[in-house]
Design an enzyme around this catalytic site. Structure first.
Site, mmCIF file in Angstrom:
data_model
loop_
_atom_site.group_PDB
_atom_site.id
_atom_site.type_symbol
_atom_site.label_atom_id
_atom_site.label_comp_id
_atom_site.label_asym_id
_atom_site.label_seq_id
_atom_site.Cartn_x
_atom_site.Cartn_y
_atom_site.Cartn_z
ATOM 1 N N ASP A 119 14.863 18.467 33.399
ATOM 2 C CA ASP A 119 16.259 19.225 32.810
ATOM 3 C C ASP A 119 16.101 20.620 33.278
ATOM 4 O OD1 ASP A 119 13.971 19.486 31.230
ATOM 5 O OD2 ASP A 119 14.983 19.775 29.449
ATOM 6 N N HIS A 140 8.480 21.606 34.723
ATOM 7 C CA HIS A 140 9.771 21.561 34.993
ATOM 8 C C HIS A 140 10.765 21.487 33.764
ATOM 9 C CE1 HIS A 140 9.761 16.788 34.424
ATOM 10 N NE2 HIS A 140 9.065 17.256 33.625
ATOM 11 N N HIS A 141 10.296 21.536 32.493
ATOM 12 C CA HIS A 141 11.262 21.734 31.301
ATOM 13 C C HIS A 141 11.401 23.195 30.942
ATOM 14 C CE1 HIS A 141 10.907 17.475 30.595
ATOM 15 N NE2 HIS A 141 9.730 17.311 30.228
ATOM 16 N N ALA A 142 10.644 24.156 31.330
ATOM 17 C CA ALA A 142 11.194 25.466 30.840
ATOM 18 C C ALA A 142 12.459 25.959 31.408
ATOM 19 C CB ALA A 142 10.032 26.256 31.531
#
Length: 390
Positions: free
Chosen positions: A173, A131-133
């Site tokens: 994010d 989920h951070h990419a």
């Protein structure tokens, strides 16, 4: 195979490997898959190996220049461009990085398609949840954002409302950024407070922009939050928002790094509380999204004791065959753990805290309590934007 759950699995996903000293060890995926089989869950599932996400799919979220940079680093890790977050300590470049990252993304996208089209009621990709990419860069051990890509594909198929619930210890994010101005996607993230943990975002005041104002919700939990507080926060925020939003599909991310044994964070959540949230997401999918549920993995760096058990519970919940907490883990799996890691595996599917309980928000709150302050900050920032009482 409507009415049956799909487990997305291709052994090649274990090639998502940043190296022997990196905390995201691919053995966590291998051990989870073996524990799912050892507990007999394969009989309740359709095991599906989907194709890698293609260029046009990746471009639903990621910029073309970033995809090109990943391809370049994948072919020659020495050529990694650090300006894209590649070749860094968090995201070292490795040969085949593009191919395996696209494969993981393809599993999540195919799972979303299956759920939406009715080929499966629920689908799980525990290799996903990266989920951070960001659209233009790698971040936080994540190269391609499979969660955002799955949601973007749902929108492409005509879905009008997708809810994304992220209970990883780190802020979701990248998914939030992908849909920051899109009112069709409600992102809800419960995570350790940005003052004490990467990526230092996810403040309650982050609520979206433009047409998407009010479509991002963040609960920033104080370090040290345990089972009762974590579950209290979840139930004080998530059910009411989903009831108002009425999603057509629920996508949830179940990073196991909220656990008290996780070496990279500071919450104190048990395996049993993680299971309780998995059950809650399943129930919420049926209550508000006609049962259409895509569940993803995510973080989790206690790769023997925690991750395989947590995600095996998730698979069991999705398959409609919940694993009882007191279940004894098969000795064959524990022998496999020792052979692969030289660590002793856990003996039961519990931390000994089941059944877990928590005080409901409706029973009242203490404005001097740090956990309640976090929940209040979220409700006051986000709820009025959705026409709800804070």
């Amino acid at each position: 195979m409507s009415g049956r759950a799909q487990l997305m699995w291709d052994e090649a996903v274990t090639g998502y490997d940043f190296g022997p000293d990196h905390p995201m060890a691919p053995v966590r995926l291998e051990l989870t898959r073996k524990l799912v089989a050892a507990l007999g869950l394969d009989r309740e599932l359709e095991i599906v190996a989907a194709k890698p996400a293609g260029e046009s799919t990746l471009r639903l979220v990621h910029r073309e220049d970033y995809i090109d940079a990943v391809r370049t680093a994948s072919a020659d890790p020495r050529a990694a461009d650090g300006s894209y977050g590649l070749g860094t300590v968090d995201d070292p470049a490795f040969a085949g990085m593009h191919e395996v990252s696209a494969l993981i993304a393809g599993q999540s996208v195919a799972a979303a398609e299956a759920v939406w089209r009715g080929d499966a009621d629920h689908a799980v990709n525990f290799a996903g949840g990266l989920h951070h990419a960001m659209p233009g860069g790698a971040s936080g051990f994540c190269v391609y954002n499979d969660a955002a890509l799955a949601i973007a594909r749902l929108l492409e198929l005509g879905v009008e409302r997708v809810a994304y619930v992220d209970v990883d210890v780190h802020h979701g994010d990248g998914v939030q950024a992908a849909f920051w101005e899109d009112p069709r996607v409600l992102t809800i993230s419960l995570h350790e407070h940005p003052r004490t943990l990467f990526p230092a975002t996810g403040w309650p005041q982050e609520t979206g922009a433009g047409a998407g104002e009010g479509a991002a919700v963040n609960v920033a939990l104080p370090a040290g939050t345990g089972d009762a507080g974590w579950l209290r926060a979840f139930h004080a925020v998530v059910p009411e928002l989903l009831a108002e939003f009425r999603p057509q599909v629920l996508v949830s991310q179940h990073g196991a790094d909220t656990h008290f044994e996780d070496p990279l964070a500071h919450l104190a959540v048990s395996l049993d509380a993680q299971r309780a949230v998995q059950l809650a997401c399943h129930e919420l999918a049926h209550a508000h999204a006609d049962g259409k549920w895509l569940a993803l993995g995510g973080g989790g760096y206690a790769v023997v004791d925690v991750v395989p058990r947590s995600w095996t519970h998730l698979v069991g919940v999705a398959a409609g065959r919940e694993i009882a907490p007191e279940t004894v883990i098969p000795e064959g799996w524990r022998q496999e753990v020792y052979a692969r890691t030289r660590q002793l595996g856990p003996q039961r599917m519990t931390d000994g805290r089941w059944p877990v309980s928590w005080p409901s928000w409706e029973s009242g709150y203490d404005p001097a309590d740090r956990l309640d302050q976090a929940v209040l900050a979220t409700r006051r920032s986000a709820f009025p934007l959705r026409g709800l009482l804070a």
